[in-house]
Design an enzyme around this catalytic site. Structure first.
Site, PDB file in Angstrom:
ATOM      1  N   THR A  50      -2.378 -10.685  -4.853  1.00  0.00           N
ATOM      2  CA  THR A  50      -3.784 -10.878  -4.503  1.00  0.00           C
ATOM      3  C   THR A  50      -4.586 -11.433  -5.665  1.00  0.00           C
ATOM      4  O   THR A  50      -5.527 -12.195  -5.479  1.00  0.00           O
ATOM      5  CB  THR A  50      -4.390  -9.527  -4.053  1.00  0.00           C
ATOM      6  OG1 THR A  50      -3.660  -9.078  -2.930  1.00  0.00           O
ATOM      7  CG2 THR A  50      -5.849  -9.662  -3.671  1.00  0.00           C
ATOM      8  N   TYR A  63      -7.095 -13.269   3.399  1.00  0.00           N
ATOM      9  CA  TYR A  63      -6.867 -14.113   2.233  1.00  0.00           C
ATOM     10  C   TYR A  63      -5.385 -14.441   2.166  1.00  0.00           C
ATOM     11  O   TYR A  63      -4.556 -13.810   2.813  1.00  0.00           O
ATOM     12  CB  TYR A  63      -7.311 -13.408   0.939  1.00  0.00           C
ATOM     13  CG  TYR A  63      -6.465 -12.219   0.579  1.00  0.00           C
ATOM     14  CD1 TYR A  63      -6.750 -10.961   1.101  1.00  0.00           C
ATOM     15  CD2 TYR A  63      -5.370 -12.342  -0.274  1.00  0.00           C
ATOM     16  CE1 TYR A  63      -5.962  -9.867   0.791  1.00  0.00           C
ATOM     17  CE2 TYR A  63      -4.595 -11.250  -0.589  1.00  0.00           C
ATOM     18  CZ  TYR A  63      -4.891 -10.006  -0.051  1.00  0.00           C
ATOM     19  OH  TYR A  63      -4.111  -8.936  -0.357  1.00  0.00           O
ATOM     20  N   SER A  96       3.715  -9.670  -3.422  1.00  0.00           N
ATOM     21  CA  SER A  96       4.791  -8.862  -4.015  1.00  0.00           C
ATOM     22  C   SER A  96       5.678  -8.193  -2.969  1.00  0.00           C
ATOM     23  O   SER A  96       6.698  -7.607  -3.318  1.00  0.00           O
ATOM     24  CB  SER A  96       4.232  -7.838  -4.999  1.00  0.00           C
ATOM     25  OG  SER A  96       3.509  -6.834  -4.343  1.00  0.00           O
ATOM     26  N   THR A 129      -0.014  -5.838  -6.034  1.00  0.00           N
ATOM     27  CA  THR A 129      -0.003  -4.386  -6.262  1.00  0.00           C
ATOM     28  C   THR A 129       0.988  -3.646  -5.363  1.00  0.00           C
ATOM     29  O   THR A 129       1.349  -2.512  -5.658  1.00  0.00           O
ATOM     30  CB  THR A 129      -1.411  -3.791  -6.025  1.00  0.00           C
ATOM     31  OG1 THR A 129      -1.819  -4.083  -4.691  1.00  0.00           O
ATOM     32  CG2 THR A 129      -2.411  -4.339  -7.022  1.00  0.00           C
ATOM     33  N   ASP A 130       1.414  -4.284  -4.256  1.00  0.00           N
ATOM     34  CA  ASP A 130       2.257  -3.559  -3.295  1.00  0.00           C
ATOM     35  C   ASP A 130       3.553  -3.034  -3.908  1.00  0.00           C
ATOM     36  O   ASP A 130       3.964  -1.910  -3.643  1.00  0.00           O
ATOM     37  CB  ASP A 130       2.623  -4.470  -2.104  1.00  0.00           C
ATOM     38  CG  ASP A 130       1.431  -4.748  -1.206  1.00  0.00           C
ATOM     39  OD1 ASP A 130       0.369  -4.125  -1.403  1.00  0.00           O
ATOM     40  OD2 ASP A 130       1.569  -5.597  -0.300  1.00  0.00           O
ATOM     41  N   LYS A 202       1.200   3.257  -5.886  1.00  0.00           N
ATOM     42  CA  LYS A 202       0.061   2.758  -5.098  1.00  0.00           C
ATOM     43  C   LYS A 202      -0.305   3.818  -4.071  1.00  0.00           C
ATOM     44  O   LYS A 202       0.550   4.268  -3.300  1.00  0.00           O
ATOM     45  CB  LYS A 202       0.430   1.436  -4.417  1.00  0.00           C
ATOM     46  CG  LYS A 202      -0.750   0.809  -3.681  1.00  0.00           C
ATOM     47  CD  LYS A 202      -0.491  -0.635  -3.258  1.00  0.00           C
ATOM     48  CE  LYS A 202      -1.752  -1.201  -2.627  1.00  0.00           C
ATOM     49  NZ  LYS A 202      -1.654  -2.640  -2.322  1.00  0.00           N
ATOM     50  N   GLU A 321      16.197  24.032  -0.605  1.00  0.00           N
ATOM     51  CA  GLU A 321      16.658  24.291   0.773  1.00  0.00           C
ATOM     52  C   GLU A 321      18.007  23.630   1.046  1.00  0.00           C
ATOM     53  O   GLU A 321      18.602  23.830   2.093  1.00  0.00           O
ATOM     54  CB  GLU A 321      15.613  23.783   1.772  1.00  0.00           C
ATOM     55  CG  GLU A 321      14.344  24.618   1.788  1.00  0.00           C
ATOM     56  CD  GLU A 321      13.428  24.227   2.941  1.00  0.00           C
ATOM     57  OE1 GLU A 321      13.796  24.448   4.107  1.00  0.00           O
ATOM     58  OE2 GLU A 321      12.348  23.684   2.657  1.00  0.00           O
TER      59      GLU A 321
HETATM   60  N1  GLU Z   1       0.708  -7.981  -0.401  1.00  0.00           N
HETATM   61  C1  GLU Z   1       0.035  -8.452  -1.555  1.00  0.00           C
HETATM   62  C2  GLU Z   1       0.875  -8.267  -2.801  1.00  0.00           C
HETATM   63  O1  GLU Z   1       1.392  -7.239  -3.087  1.00  0.00           O
HETATM   64  C3  GLU Z   1      -1.286  -7.868  -1.612  1.00  0.00           C
HETATM   65  C4  GLU Z   1      -1.497  -6.668  -2.443  1.00  0.00           C
HETATM   66  C5  GLU Z   1      -2.040  -6.996  -3.792  1.00  0.00           C
HETATM   67  O2  GLU Z   1      -1.652  -7.903  -4.469  1.00  0.00           O
HETATM   68  O3  GLU Z   1      -2.909  -6.269  -4.190  1.00  0.00           O
HETATM   69  O4  GLU Z   1       1.046  -9.209  -3.509  1.00  0.00           O
END
Ligand code: GLU
Length: 366
Positions: A50, A63, A96, A129-130, A202, A321
């Site tokens: 992103t 986006y 990502s 971020t994913d 995340k 367990e």
């Molecule tokens: N799906 C995208 C990625 O991981 C969007 C999430 C992001 O970058 O914050 O690249």
């Protein structure tokens, strides 16, 4: 007037190299202070996400990930040149969710090369971020050097109200360039906080406050004027793991547990020739009796079976367990399923497959 230098790309198949160099603006000069000290050198390796996205007209929040290059991102951050002399290289430009072994290996190879050749004092990786936690954890476990490597992303694409990318990138460069960061190895900087890949995850699909370390808290805080680490530099060991020459990590599947679970997902993973299976178990890494029996069958075949948890915080302990000793399982402790998968892949690739040895590696603080 900005002096944007374009240099030849030498190391990567998919890259262009640029330098944000001494700008005529005093704020972005090549010297850090009145003593004319040389600025640290930072290489930005751009992979997409992103942070490289641009807003799309298809909806108010739509986006496209991975449209802008690392060099374009740097141009959007006024004042970034006061922290470092920065060179940008394009490694990939993907969301990502499409991160893969090929890009991981390329990153690891290039970062080792940068530090071995003395090309930079620190590296910044722009990334979605994913799956950032997986890339960061992978790199932490394979890089030769403990020099600063800072992964950074954003939750909002460029050009939208409140875009968080430029400030995150500024702070990532600030952290990578700081003498305080030497010896800390791989870190993640997002939303004014610094995290260790071991603890980071995340936690929110849309909020800018999404990358957290729920079990341990951040390792530090950063703003454009200061950096405060709240943990000491604890480990200067080199990574014990090497990358397989084949350029691919062994197959390790994650199986998500749920109520009314049968054995089929685990049996499928075995039939698909998985070398390891990580269970995203309920609670403390538990599964139904049918699934447990399938896990025991898999472990008997020599497949590495790791019990992790689908719960976002806490630890999966041994022999609570489930009788891990008897069944030949490994407890993931603090590692969530996606990071347990990465470690299991690296261990198998390095010939470490017996439950006791795998458990030992999971228990290591590295
Ligand atoms: N799906 C995208 C990625 O991981 C969007 C999430 C992001 O970058 O914050 O690249």
């Amino acid at each position: 007037m900005s002096a944007l230098l374009v240099a030849a790309c030498v190391a990567l198949p998919v890259c262009s190299t640029f330098a944000v160099a001494a700008e005529s603006n005093a704020d972005q000069s090549n010297t850090v202070n009145s003593q004319n000290k040389k600025l640290p050198r930072i290489v930005v390796l751009a992979t997409g996400g992103t942070i490289s996205g641009t807003a799309d007209a298809r909806s108010a929040i739509g986006y496209n990930s991975g449209e802008r290059t690392g060099q374009q991102l740097l141009k959007d951050v006024p004042g970034i040149g006061k922290f470092a002399t920065i060179t940008a290289e394009q490694v990939s430009n993907v969301g990502s969710q499409d991160m893969n072994d090929g890009i991981w290996f390329q990153l690891a190879k290039r970062i080792d090369e940068i530090f071995d050749r003395g090309e930079a004092d620190g590296v910044v990786i722009t990334h979605g971020t994913d799956t950032m936690e997986e890339t960061a954890f992978f790199l932490k476990n394979v890089l030769h050097s403990r020099r600063p490597v800072v992964l950074v992303g954003s939750m909002r694409p460029g050009g939208v109200v409140g875009a968080d990318g430029p400030n995150n990138l500024l702070e990532a460069v600030e952290v990578a360039a700081s003498p305080q960061s030497q010896g800390r190895g791989v870190m993640v900087v997002m939303n004014d906080t610094i995290h260790d890949p071991r603890w980071l995850t995340k936690t929110n699909t849309t909020s800018v406050q999404t990358l957290l370390s729920p079990n341990a808290g951040p390792t530090g805080f950063v703003d454009p004027a200061s950096i405060r680490f709240v943990t000491p530099v604890t480990d200067s060991r080199q990574s014990p793991y090497t990358l397989p020459a084949a350029g691919q990590l062994p197959r390790v599947d994650i199986v998500y547990a749920h109520s009314n679970m049968d054995a089929s997902q685990i049996d499928h993973a075995v039939a698909d020739n998985a070398k390891g299976i990580v269970i995203a178990g309920v609670g403390d890494g538990d599964v139904s009796k049918a699934a447990l029996a399938a896990m025991e069958r898999a472990a008997k075949m020599g497949i590495v079976v790791v019990r992790a948890s689908r719960v976002g915080t806490g630890f999966v302990n041994r022999n609570v367990e489930v009788d891990d000793d008897k069944s030949g399982f490994v407890a993931s402790l603090d590692l969530n399923p996606q990071k347990a998968r990465v470690l299991t892949q690296l261990l198998i690739a390095n010939g470490i497959t017996t439950p006791a040895k795998v458990q030992q590696a999971f228990s290591a603080t590295y």
